[in-house]
Design an enzyme around this catalytic site. Structure first.
Site, short mmCIF file in Angstrom:
data_model
loop_
_atom_site.label_atom_id
_atom_site.label_comp_id
_atom_site.label_asym_id
_atom_site.label_seq_id
_atom_site.Cartn_x
_atom_site.Cartn_y
_atom_site.Cartn_z
N ALA A 73 0.81 -1.21 0.00
CA ALA A 73 0.00 0.00 0.00
C ALA A 73 0.85 1.27 0.00
CB ALA A 73 -0.94 0.00 1.20
N ASN A 153 -6.46 4.08 10.07
CA ASN A 153 -5.77 2.94 10.67
C ASN A 153 -5.71 3.01 12.19
OD1 ASN A 153 -4.15 5.15 9.62
ND2 ASN A 153 -2.39 4.13 10.54
N CYS A 328 4.22 1.80 11.98
CA CYS A 328 5.40 2.45 11.41
C CYS A 328 5.68 3.77 12.12
CB CYS A 328 5.24 2.66 9.90
SG CYS A 328 3.58 2.63 9.30
#
Lengths: 362, 44
Positions: A73, A153, A328
């Site tokens: 992605a 997310n 991340c």
């Protein structure tokens, strides 16, 4: 309970055994290069890629010709945002996005700013929503792209992408959505949402890591897209490189399973998610839900706990694999940009993450 | 300044009711313990 409990599926999911089973022959006997047109090894690989492309297209209501495979992605987001901007720099130089987007979109936009593009970063309200009309107001005659994610997310908040898509199409501006967390979890249809480009990835839907896709709407004239990777001209010249056939096969099977189980699994998970929230909010004082409770992913819960320090909490939660932000971002040990955008104070948005020593799956 | 912490829980295909109950119990225990043992300066 044996072993740590994994509650970090938005970071990544384990490969479903059915997916792994589908992939294995394409590492062993059917190892051919899908671009080898002269022999059976290549044909076998190409057949598998075609089948997977249809399975993935079906999940999002697309045509298989509209699916371009990428490494994931992050690449899909980069290709959509930078690809459109660079291909359309003669027509305009303005991009509209939102402060709570994934870093793959935000950092691509920052890069484009260095190249001379201008970017409007729309803010969100306390529930995490962007106002669709704010997109309209932000548009100028120089606007070439709007990028708004389908589901966040960190909070799971579902953006009103169908509304934004309508506004974008009326204005004739291309609309990209990062649908990584939404695809396979909630109904997501590219036609209903009126998107021109959509990023998806396998490893958030029980497929393997390292394989993603960009949906590119077929229309006349074609959507202008400058490739990031040049080489053999694979994927209609948009994304060169030998196809990751086992990964693509796994992605296809994962998409097929996700489509079949979407509604029952969504109901099961929202029930479990609400049970967790009920336990926490009825037993503990000073806990608050971050993001909308009304319109969000069925399996995501973002909670602030007052009177505890983030690092101490995470240390105490050994055996519980959770995150307070994007994985991340956790590596960067910075406060979550998403929670900050919702107006959650810095201290609340402190990022920490626990890594389990081993994970057991049934 | 009272400190606060935010956590994201994301469930999935292999999540069970037993795991949710165990996670809830653990969270309640840890948060309660930390609040009881928090240094006084955190609450000024």
């Amino acid at each position: 309970m044996a072993g740590p409990i994994y509650l970090d599926y938005n970071a990544t999911t384990p490969v479903d055994p059915r997916v792994l089973e589908a992939m294995l022959p394409y590492y062993r006997e059917h190892f051919g290069n899908a671009a080898s047109r002269q022999h059976a090894f290549g044909w076998k690989a190409q057949e598998a890629v075609d089948r997977a492309r249809s399975q993935i297209a079906a999940l999002i209501g697309a045509d298989s010709k509209e699916i371009v495979f990428t490494s994931g992605a992050t690449e899909s987001d980069n290709l959509a945002v930078k690809g459109v901007a660079r291909a359309m720099c003669a027509q305009g130089d303005h991009i509209i996005t939102v402060t709570t987007e994934h870093k793959a979109v935000l950092d691509s936009c920052r890069e484009l700013e260095l190249e001379g593009f201008s970017v409007t970063y729309l803010s969100v309200d306390g529930a995490g929503f962007v106002e669709p009309e704010a997109v309209r107001w932000a548009m100028t005659p120089r606007t070439i792209l709007i990028s708004v994610m389908a589901a966040n997310n960190e909070t799971g908040v579902l953006q009103p992408i169908a509304h934004i898509g309508r506004i974008a199409r009326e204005a004739g501006v291309l609309f990209h959505t990062d649908a990584v967390q939404a695809a396979g979890k909630v109904p997501f249809n590219v036609a209903q949402a009126q998107v021109d480009l959509a990023s998806i990835t396998a490893h958030k839907m029980y497929g393997p890591k390292g394989i993603g896709a960009l949906y590119i709407r077929r229309r006349t004239p074609r959507i202008p897209l400058a490739p990031l990777v040049h080489g053999g001209g694979q994927e209609q010249g948009v994304r060169s490189g030998t196809l990751n056939v086992p990964g693509i096969v796994g992605f296809g099977r994962a998409a097929e399973i996700a489509a079949a189980e979407l509604s029952t699994e969504g109901a099961r998970l929202s029930h479990l998610r609400d049970r967790l929230w009920d336990r926490l909010s009825s037993t503990l004082s000073d806990v608050s839900l971050n993001g909308s409770a009304r319109s969000r992913l069925p399996h995501t819960l973002n909670v602030s706990f007052g009177g505890v320090e983030g690092q101490a909490l995470m240390l105490g939660l050994e055996g519980l694999a959770v995150s307070s932000g994007a994985a991340c971002t956790s590596a960067a040990a910075e406060p979550s940009h998403v929670l900050k955008a919702l107006g959650v104070p810095d201290d609340l948005a402190r990022v920490a993450a626990i890594q389990p020593r081993s994970i057991h799956h049934r | 300044m009272i400190s606060r912490a935010s956590l994201r829980f994301s469930l999935g295909r292999f999540t069970t009711a037993e795991e949710i109950d165990a996670a809830a119990a653990k969270l309640v225990a840890v948060v309660t313990h930390l609040r009881q043992n928090a240094p006084a300066f955190e609450f000024d």
